[in-house]
Write a protein that holds these residues in place. Structure first.
Motif, PDB file in Angstrom:
ATOM      1  N   ALA A   1      48.546  55.735 -13.721  1.00  0.00           N
ATOM      2  CA  ALA A   1      49.333  55.416 -12.462  1.00  0.00           C
ATOM      3  C   ALA A   1      48.903  56.393 -11.314  1.00  0.00           C
ATOM      4  O   ALA A   1      48.961  55.592 -10.136  1.00  0.00           O
ATOM      5  N   LEU A   2      48.659  57.464 -11.432  1.00  0.00           N
ATOM      6  CA  LEU A   2      48.139  58.404 -10.516  1.00  0.00           C
ATOM      7  C   LEU A   2      46.766  57.823  -9.563  1.00  0.00           C
ATOM      8  O   LEU A   2      46.917  57.395  -8.562  1.00  0.00           O
ATOM      9  N   THR A   3      45.894  57.077 -10.454  1.00  0.00           N
ATOM     10  CA  THR A   3      44.552  56.629  -9.874  1.00  0.00           C
ATOM     11  C   THR A   3      44.970  55.420  -9.464  1.00  0.00           C
ATOM     12  O   THR A   3      44.056  55.235  -8.047  1.00  0.00           O
ATOM     13  N   ALA A   4      45.722  54.601  -9.863  1.00  0.00           N
ATOM     14  CA  ALA A   4      46.205  53.145  -9.306  1.00  0.00           C
ATOM     15  C   ALA A   4      46.507  53.387  -8.001  1.00  0.00           C
ATOM     16  O   ALA A   4      46.444  52.828  -6.937  1.00  0.00           O
ATOM     17  N   GLY A   5      47.525  54.493  -7.728  1.00  0.00           N
ATOM     18  CA  GLY A   5      48.120  54.684  -6.451  1.00  0.00           C
ATOM     19  C   GLY A   5      47.205  55.260  -5.382  1.00  0.00           C
ATOM     20  O   GLY A   5      47.265  54.690  -4.374  1.00  0.00           O
ATOM     21  N   TYR A   6      46.145  56.132  -6.020  1.00  0.00           N
ATOM     22  CA  TYR A   6      45.237  56.416  -5.075  1.00  0.00           C
ATOM     23  C   TYR A   6      44.246  55.262  -4.577  1.00  0.00           C
ATOM     24  O   TYR A   6      43.715  55.388  -3.446  1.00  0.00           O
ATOM     25  N   ALA A   7      43.992  54.430  -5.619  1.00  0.00           N
ATOM     26  CA  ALA A   7      43.144  53.196  -5.214  1.00  0.00           C
ATOM     27  C   ALA A   7      43.746  52.223  -4.380  1.00  0.00           C
ATOM     28  O   ALA A   7      43.369  51.924  -3.394  1.00  0.00           O
TER      29      ALA A   7
END
Length: 440
Positions: A406-412
């Motif tokens: 979820a963190l990675t998707a947000g930064y993406a």
């Protein structure tokens, strides 16, 4: 610029040493940002009133003295106060440096070269803040992230007093617009404070909404004072009749909203997803720093001898947008090479080519009497753009559920929005005048 980010890595050490409450610790960063952003317009006009050399020396002396006080601080209140005064000194110093350059070098290749070096140094300061802060904190003490400014500042004061041109030192300068200065400072401070609260409390919080409403009212009053009341406006509205200034500042606002938050999100990605420590994260930014400096200082001024600023802005915005699109493809399984360094090369080439022609375009066609005001406006626009971008993108990047994916998707998502905004920058740049058309 370095002191905007240099304290980030040292915050845990500062909290332990001085006994900061968790809710108060962000003010080590915010106090500097509030004073810096809020006083930039006043600092730019003071460069016209005091003279370029005096403004430079006074700003650097104030900045260095506050750095000494901060490095010796023994309580949370004394450190926050020192950081506030540091921001005030920076707000006087930053426009003065640009005013010295535009006042010393006539428009043309020599000024372009000077502005390229000025831009590259500013980028280097902002980019290496985390690296220097991490190294000093790990190997010496958090106090040295502030104390290191003192000998450098002292040398700068001595050299500046001897070598810099005086500007208006020898004669009467324009009056200072006190009502406009107060309103501009209050409006920008309300904006910065409101965005800081929005990031931690949310957009619907009463304090956030109150600061936003206050900003709108204060800035409306500022425009009225500048247009109808002030005899020597802090920001002469006639500047915006110069097409390169009006369009250029809009481009700077959008660019600041993209490039300044980039460091924040990449730092979190490397620490929370790639599990890097503070110093390793700082070293991970070296490709961004070195490539941007090399391109900005060496390649950009050479290309400006053959291409129009607007052509370079359009091209570099497109290259940067492609780099951020690549950056938005990150996954939890990405490594450093494909998740950071690869996109960094495109982003850094694009941003290195972008900043110098923007600064060149925005400072062209401005009368000498308004050079300080134009310089303060440029710096303010970048800082406000960065604050707006960080607040908006933090909302975009917010994760609905815990976990690395979820963190990675947000930064993406944040990087994809940045790519889209930079594509808009390329389109808006078409409104800049051709070199042969002039600037008005």
């Amino acid at each position: 610029m370095l002191d905007v980010s240099v304290v980030n890595v040292a915050l845990p050490s500062i909290r332990s040493a001085l006994g900061f409450a968790p809710v108060d610790l962000p003010w080590v960063v915010n106090a500097y940002g509030l004073a810096f952003a809020g006083l930039l317009l006043l600092g730019g006009r003071l460069a016209d009133v005091l003279g370029h050399r005096r403004a430079f020396v006074l700003g650097l002396a104030l900045f260095s003295a506050a750095s000494l006080a901060g490095g010796l601080a023994v309580s949370p209140g004394s450190l926050v106060a020192a950081r506030t005064v540091q921001g005030a000194g920076a707000a006087l110093l930053a426009p003065a440096t640009l005013t010295v350059l535009t006042g010393t070098f006539p428009e043309g290749p020599v000024r372009t070269r000077a502005l390229a070096i000025w831009t590259a140094v500013g980028v280097a300061g902002g980019a290496t803040g985390n690296l220097i802060g991490g190294a000093l904190t790990e190997y010496l003490s958090w106090r040295w992230i502030l104390l290191v400014n003192v000998p450098i500042g002292a040398a700068g004061v001595l050299l500046g007093a001897r070598l810099l041109p005086g500007g208006r030192d020898g004669g009467a300068g324009p009056r200072l617009d006190i009502p406009g200065a107060a309103l501009a400072t209050a409006g920008i401070a309300a904006l910065t404070y409101g965005l800081a609260q929005a990031d931690s409390r949310g957009w619907r919080d009463a304090l956030t909404m109150g600061a936003t409403a206050a900003r709108v009212l204060v800035m409306a009053g500022f425009v009225r004072v500048e247009a109808r009341v002030a005899r020597a406006p802090l920001v002469p509205l006639r500047l915006f009749r110069i097409r390169s200034v009006g369009v250029g500042n809009l481009i700077l606002l959008l660019t600041g909203a993209c490039l300044i938050p980039m460091w924040y999100f990449l730092s979190l990605y490397m620490q929370q997803v790639l599990h890097y420590g503070p110093l390793r994260t700082a070293v991970g930014f070296l490709p961004h720093t070195l490539v941007t400096m090399a391109v900005g200082a060496r390649l950009a001024p050479r290309l400006l001898q053959y291409a129009e600023p607007r052509t370079l802005i359009i091209t570099s915005a497109a290259v940067s947008a492609a780099g951020f699109w690549w950056q938005s493809r990150i996954t939890p399984d990405s490594g450093y090479l494909d998740g950071v360094m690869g996109p960094a090369l495109l982003i850094s080439v694009g941003s290195g080519l972008l900043l110098t022609p923007i600064t060149t375009a925005v400072t062209s066609g401005v009368d000498a009497a308004d050079a300080g005001a134009a310089s303060g406006l440029i710096n303010t626009t970048k800082q406000v753009g960065g604050a707006l971008g960080l607040a908006m993108l933090s909302t975009v990047a917010a994760a609905d559920v815990p976990g690395v994916r979820a963190l990675t998707a947000g930064y993406a998502r944040a990087f994809l929005v940045i790519a889209g905004v930079l594509a808009v920058v390329a389109v808006v740049s078409l409104a800049l005048p051709h070199r042969q058309e002039g600037t008005r």
